[in-house]
Design a protein around this motif. Structure first.
Motif, mmCIF file in Angstrom:
data_model
loop_
_atom_site.group_PDB
_atom_site.id
_atom_site.type_symbol
_atom_site.label_atom_id
_atom_site.label_comp_id
_atom_site.label_asym_id
_atom_site.label_seq_id
_atom_site.Cartn_x
_atom_site.Cartn_y
_atom_site.Cartn_z
ATOM 1 N N GLU A 20 0.845 -1.196 0.000
ATOM 2 C CA GLU A 20 0.000 0.000 0.000
ATOM 3 C C GLU A 20 0.879 1.244 0.000
ATOM 4 O O GLU A 20 1.791 1.376 0.820
ATOM 5 C CB GLU A 20 -0.928 0.003 1.211
ATOM 6 N N TRP A 23 -1.490 8.581 -2.331
ATOM 7 C CA TRP A 23 -2.368 9.071 -3.397
ATOM 8 C C TRP A 23 -1.591 9.825 -4.464
ATOM 9 O O TRP A 23 -2.166 10.462 -5.334
ATOM 10 C CB TRP A 23 -3.506 9.891 -2.810
ATOM 11 N N CYS A 26 0.563 5.000 -6.848
ATOM 12 C CA CYS A 26 -0.415 3.937 -6.629
ATOM 13 C C CYS A 26 0.196 2.799 -5.824
ATOM 14 O O CYS A 26 1.411 2.712 -5.628
ATOM 15 C CB CYS A 26 -0.908 3.412 -7.973
ATOM 16 N N ASN A 27 -0.660 1.889 -5.379
ATOM 17 C CA ASN A 27 -0.201 0.665 -4.734
ATOM 18 C C ASN A 27 0.508 -0.238 -5.735
ATOM 19 O O ASN A 27 0.280 -0.144 -6.946
ATOM 20 C CB ASN A 27 -1.385 -0.095 -4.145
ATOM 21 N N SER A 166 -7.936 -4.228 -8.762
ATOM 22 C CA SER A 166 -8.992 -3.395 -9.336
ATOM 23 C C SER A 166 -8.516 -2.052 -9.863
ATOM 24 O O SER A 166 -9.343 -1.280 -10.384
ATOM 25 C CB SER A 166 -10.076 -3.152 -8.286
ATOM 26 N N ASP A 168 -8.013 1.608 -10.535
ATOM 27 C CA ASP A 168 -8.802 2.746 -10.059
ATOM 28 C C ASP A 168 -10.276 2.608 -10.398
ATOM 29 O O ASP A 168 -11.045 3.566 -10.339
ATOM 30 C CB ASP A 168 -8.251 4.047 -10.653
ATOM 31 N N TRP A 171 -12.326 1.324 -5.470
ATOM 32 C CA TRP A 171 -11.616 1.465 -4.195
ATOM 33 C C TRP A 171 -12.590 1.124 -3.084
ATOM 34 O O TRP A 171 -13.777 0.922 -3.319
ATOM 35 C CB TRP A 171 -11.119 2.897 -4.012
ATOM 36 N N ARG A 172 -12.106 1.090 -1.873
ATOM 37 C CA ARG A 172 -13.008 0.815 -0.752
ATOM 38 C C ARG A 172 -14.092 1.889 -0.651
ATOM 39 O O ARG A 172 -15.225 1.603 -0.253
ATOM 40 C CB ARG A 172 -12.216 0.746 0.563
ATOM 41 N N PHE A 175 -14.020 5.407 -6.569
ATOM 42 C CA PHE A 175 -13.258 5.058 -7.771
ATOM 43 C C PHE A 175 -12.653 6.353 -8.312
ATOM 44 O O PHE A 175 -12.928 7.456 -7.803
ATOM 45 C CB PHE A 175 -14.150 4.385 -8.826
ATOM 46 N N PRO A 208 -6.852 -2.705 -4.462
ATOM 47 C CA PRO A 208 -7.126 -1.519 -5.284
ATOM 48 C C PRO A 208 -5.849 -0.762 -5.647
ATOM 49 O O PRO A 208 -4.773 -0.989 -5.077
ATOM 50 C CB PRO A 208 -8.011 -0.679 -4.362
ATOM 51 N N HIS A 210 -5.411 2.418 -5.061
ATOM 52 C CA HIS A 210 -5.139 3.351 -3.974
ATOM 53 C C HIS A 210 -5.951 2.919 -2.762
ATOM 54 O O HIS A 210 -7.047 2.379 -2.892
ATOM 55 C CB HIS A 210 -5.528 4.779 -4.359
ATOM 56 N N GLY A 211 -5.402 3.173 -1.592
ATOM 57 C CA GLY A 211 -6.105 2.812 -0.375
ATOM 58 C C GLY A 211 -5.867 1.368 0.015
ATOM 59 O O GLY A 211 -5.175 0.611 -0.687
#
Length: 310
Positions: A20, A23, A26-27, A166, A168, A171-172, A175, A208, A210-211
């Motif tokens: 992780e 922002w 990215c991850n 996933s 972008d 996301w949790r 999106f 995801p 991000h996050g």
């Protein structure tokens, strides 16, 4: 978090590791492919390329990074490609629909000039298209076309692990900006379609772009569908969000700017100009509005005559 309090990423097999980030970058998802080699999905933003290289060097533990797979070619997902290739000589795999733009390094088609962002040029060696299958970490992953946020984006689905990379698209808590709609092209319908496709799959875990990783997939999809419905009802919401996201990104990248420097970055960035136009604003007024909104939200702060990332 899972119902037992553990992270969904902790339940991944030993050959799959979720890194992780933040922002701006990215991850990453790192796969142990055996035989001393590894694959990474997405590589972060150019500013953090050395940090990405160091993080991966540590995570690799002496293995060779043999392959990069990009879900899409926004600058925060492929900005480390050139740096990692220089160190590892790895094969770079991109979405098939973007291959020609990479080969000619068309910065408009690749969105870098349109968003006022940066990316070091790299070479693509292979591509993935909808339905293609690729083995990573000892498991088969299927590429699924995922237009909406980006018209050429892919997500990666592993039925054996019930896990979705996933990007972008989901996301949790939402999106990414639906960029095609800013230029008068369809994007909301495509985002609806990929969310519905994800909902049709037995997804137990999402990694995801991000996050944090998450396993409350149904709740995340419900939030995403609700958000998308609001955007479709009032497309100006997407334009306002795009302005704030791109202004915040510029400050994450440069850290502090004079207002005129920020406006200079935005000038000629078609995505920002399009967003301003959808709101009936000229670009200076739109950038000032986005800056004020981000300061009010605590995302940015003012330092004398400068605007800085909070």
């Amino acid at each position: 978090m899972s119902s037992d309090g553990s992270s969904p990423a902790a339940a991944l097999p030993a050959t799959v590791r979720f890194l992780e980030r933040d922002w701006l970058s990215c991850n990453q998802v790192l796969f142990d492919d055996g035989d001393g080699s590894a694959t990474v999905v997405d590589t972060g933003y150019l500013k953090h390329a050395d940090v990405t290289a160091a993080l991966l060097r540590h995570a690799l533990g002496g293995r060779r990074l043999a392959r990069i797979v990009n879900t899409h070619l926004h600058s925060d997902h492929c900005g480390g490609n050139a740096r990692l290739f220089a160190e590892h000589g790895c094969t770079i795999v991109v979405p098939a629909a973007d291959r020609a733009a990479v080969d000619t390094w068309d910065e408009r088609a690749l969105t870098y000039s349109m968003t006022g962002q940066r990316c070091a040029r790299f070479t693509a060696h292979a591509s993935l298209a909808d339905g293609d299958r690729i083995t990573m970490g000892g498991f088969e992953w299927q590429a699924l076309a995922a237009p909406g946020h980006d018209p050429h984006s892919l997500v990666l689905w592993c039925a054996g692990l019930r896990t979705l990379v996933s990007a972008d698209v989901l996301w949790r808590d939402g999106f990414g900006v639906i960029f095609p709609e800013l230029g008068g092209e369809s994007g909301f319908a495509e985002q609806q379609a990929i969310l519905e496709r994800i909902a049709s799959l037995p997804v137990a875990r999402v990694l995801p772009g991000h996050g944090p990783a998450f396993d409350d997939v149904g709740a995340a999809l419900e939030r995403a569908f609700s958000r998308l419905a609001a955007l479709r009802a009032d497309p100006r919401r997407n334009a306002r969000n795009a302005l704030k996201v791109l202004v915040k990104f510029a400050l994450l990248d440069r850290e502090r700017l004079e207002p005129q420097q920020l406006l200079a970055i935005a000038s000629g960035a078609q995505a920002l100009e399009n967003a301003a136009g959808l709101l009936g604003l000229d670009l200076p007024t739109a950038i000032a509005w986005a800056t004020d909104a981000l300061v009010a939200q605590g995302e940015l702060r003012r330092e004398g005559g400068l605007v800085a990332y909070a």
